[in-house]
Scaffold this active site. Sequence first.
Site, PDB file in Angstrom:
ATOM      1  N   LYS A 101       6.789   0.873   8.863  1.00  0.00           N
ATOM      2  CA  LYS A 101       5.713   0.998   7.893  1.00  0.00           C
ATOM      3  C   LYS A 101       4.449   1.494   8.591  1.00  0.00           C
ATOM      4  O   LYS A 101       4.376   1.571   9.795  1.00  0.00           O
ATOM      5  CB  LYS A 101       5.430  -0.366   7.238  1.00  0.00           C
ATOM      6  CG  LYS A 101       6.604  -0.852   6.390  1.00  0.00           C
ATOM      7  CD  LYS A 101       6.318  -2.167   5.670  1.00  0.00           C
ATOM      8  CE  LYS A 101       5.013  -2.261   4.989  1.00  0.00           C
ATOM      9  NZ  LYS A 101       4.723  -1.165   4.050  1.00  0.00           N
ATOM     10  N   GLY A 144       0.653   4.925   5.652  1.00  0.00           N
ATOM     11  CA  GLY A 144      -0.655   4.908   4.996  1.00  0.00           C
ATOM     12  C   GLY A 144      -1.734   4.228   5.833  1.00  0.00           C
ATOM     13  O   GLY A 144      -2.885   4.110   5.388  1.00  0.00           O
ATOM     14  N   THR A 198       0.845  -1.197   0.000  1.00  0.00           N
ATOM     15  CA  THR A 198       0.000   0.000   0.000  1.00  0.00           C
ATOM     16  C   THR A 198       0.882   1.250   0.000  1.00  0.00           C
ATOM     17  O   THR A 198       1.948   1.250   0.611  1.00  0.00           O
ATOM     18  CB  THR A 198      -0.885  -0.009   1.266  1.00  0.00           C
ATOM     19  OG1 THR A 198      -1.692  -1.186   1.227  1.00  0.00           O
ATOM     20  CG2 THR A 198      -1.783   1.221   1.337  1.00  0.00           C
ATOM     21  N   GLU A 210      -0.555  -5.351   6.216  1.00  0.00           N
ATOM     22  CA  GLU A 210       0.786  -5.498   5.624  1.00  0.00           C
ATOM     23  C   GLU A 210       1.611  -6.519   6.404  1.00  0.00           C
ATOM     24  O   GLU A 210       2.306  -7.358   5.811  1.00  0.00           O
ATOM     25  CB  GLU A 210       1.502  -4.144   5.605  1.00  0.00           C
ATOM     26  CG  GLU A 210       0.869  -3.162   4.620  1.00  0.00           C
ATOM     27  CD  GLU A 210       1.404  -1.751   4.708  1.00  0.00           C
ATOM     28  OE1 GLU A 210       1.210  -1.001   3.748  1.00  0.00           O
ATOM     29  OE2 GLU A 210       2.017  -1.385   5.733  1.00  0.00           O
ATOM     30  N   ASP A 270       6.244  -4.242  -1.335  1.00  0.00           N
ATOM     31  CA  ASP A 270       5.637  -3.118  -0.618  1.00  0.00           C
ATOM     32  C   ASP A 270       6.695  -2.052  -0.315  1.00  0.00           C
ATOM     33  O   ASP A 270       7.896  -2.335  -0.324  1.00  0.00           O
ATOM     34  CB  ASP A 270       5.004  -3.617   0.693  1.00  0.00           C
ATOM     35  CG  ASP A 270       3.996  -2.629   1.275  1.00  0.00           C
ATOM     36  OD1 ASP A 270       3.794  -1.543   0.687  1.00  0.00           O
ATOM     37  OD2 ASP A 270       3.407  -2.943   2.330  1.00  0.00           O
ATOM     38  N   ASP A 290       8.312   3.416   5.191  1.00  0.00           N
ATOM     39  CA  ASP A 290       8.546   4.796   5.608  1.00  0.00           C
ATOM     40  C   ASP A 290      10.003   4.990   6.036  1.00  0.00           C
ATOM     41  O   ASP A 290      10.554   6.072   5.863  1.00  0.00           O
ATOM     42  CB  ASP A 290       7.600   5.157   6.754  1.00  0.00           C
ATOM     43  CG  ASP A 290       6.152   5.047   6.307  1.00  0.00           C
ATOM     44  OD1 ASP A 290       5.798   5.705   5.310  1.00  0.00           O
ATOM     45  OD2 ASP A 290       5.389   4.265   6.909  1.00  0.00           O
TER      46      ASP A 290
END
Length: 218
Positions: free
Chosen positions: A94, A97, A28, A103, A81, A84
């Site tokens: 991560k 989002g 995502t 995830e 994927d 961050d």
Amino acid sequence: MNQDEMKRAVAAAAIEYIKPGMIVGVGTGSTANFFIDELAKIKGQVETTVASSEASAERLKSHGILVEDLNMVDVIDVYVDGADEANKYLHLMKGGGGALTREKIVAAVSRQFVCIADESKLVDIMGKFPLPVEVIPMARSYVARELVKLGGQPAYREGFVTDNGNVILDVHGLEIMNPVEFENTLNGIVGIVTNGLFAVRPADVLLLGTPDGVKTIT
Ligand code: 5RP
């Protein structure tokens, strides 16, 4: 190369990991979106996909790519994927989002986890990006107090509800020296569904977009 061009380059490079007949986990975010667009070009070769968010499922379907419920597959061959933050040990942060729980589940079921990111995401010490923590709504204040005890400054992500109906606390002010240990500590706090550290199950490959091209870190 600007940041979007670097994201597009790593998304294209990730296609090398997709072999005919594979079940592909799809992440995502903006980098994952570039990957979905690349995947559309070879959609006939893919057995099916599992999405880590409703948003990615919608984007996959809009390209005519099959999307399966995770409960219908035993194993995912490869999961692609973004992140961050990432370090050289392939520990990730991560959840920017808000899709961190799905995830982490998709990562757990995947044989190979390919992380795609532009070079701005590579850090020595994680924590500059506020650590996302998905929380059961009734536990929000309790969990926030526990996070303060651990040295963080949690901020409620106003107006945001996860795909699982929960809320997010973004934890500022952390310097995460041992991501595996900190991930496990957070896992022990009642009311936290998932924290955004992916260190216990790190990525297997990090494709990093740089102005000189895509670097592969394993
Ligand atoms: C979503 C995520 C993303 O992978 C992360 O936020 C990176 O996003 P982007 O590719 O837009 O920089 O963890 O929950």
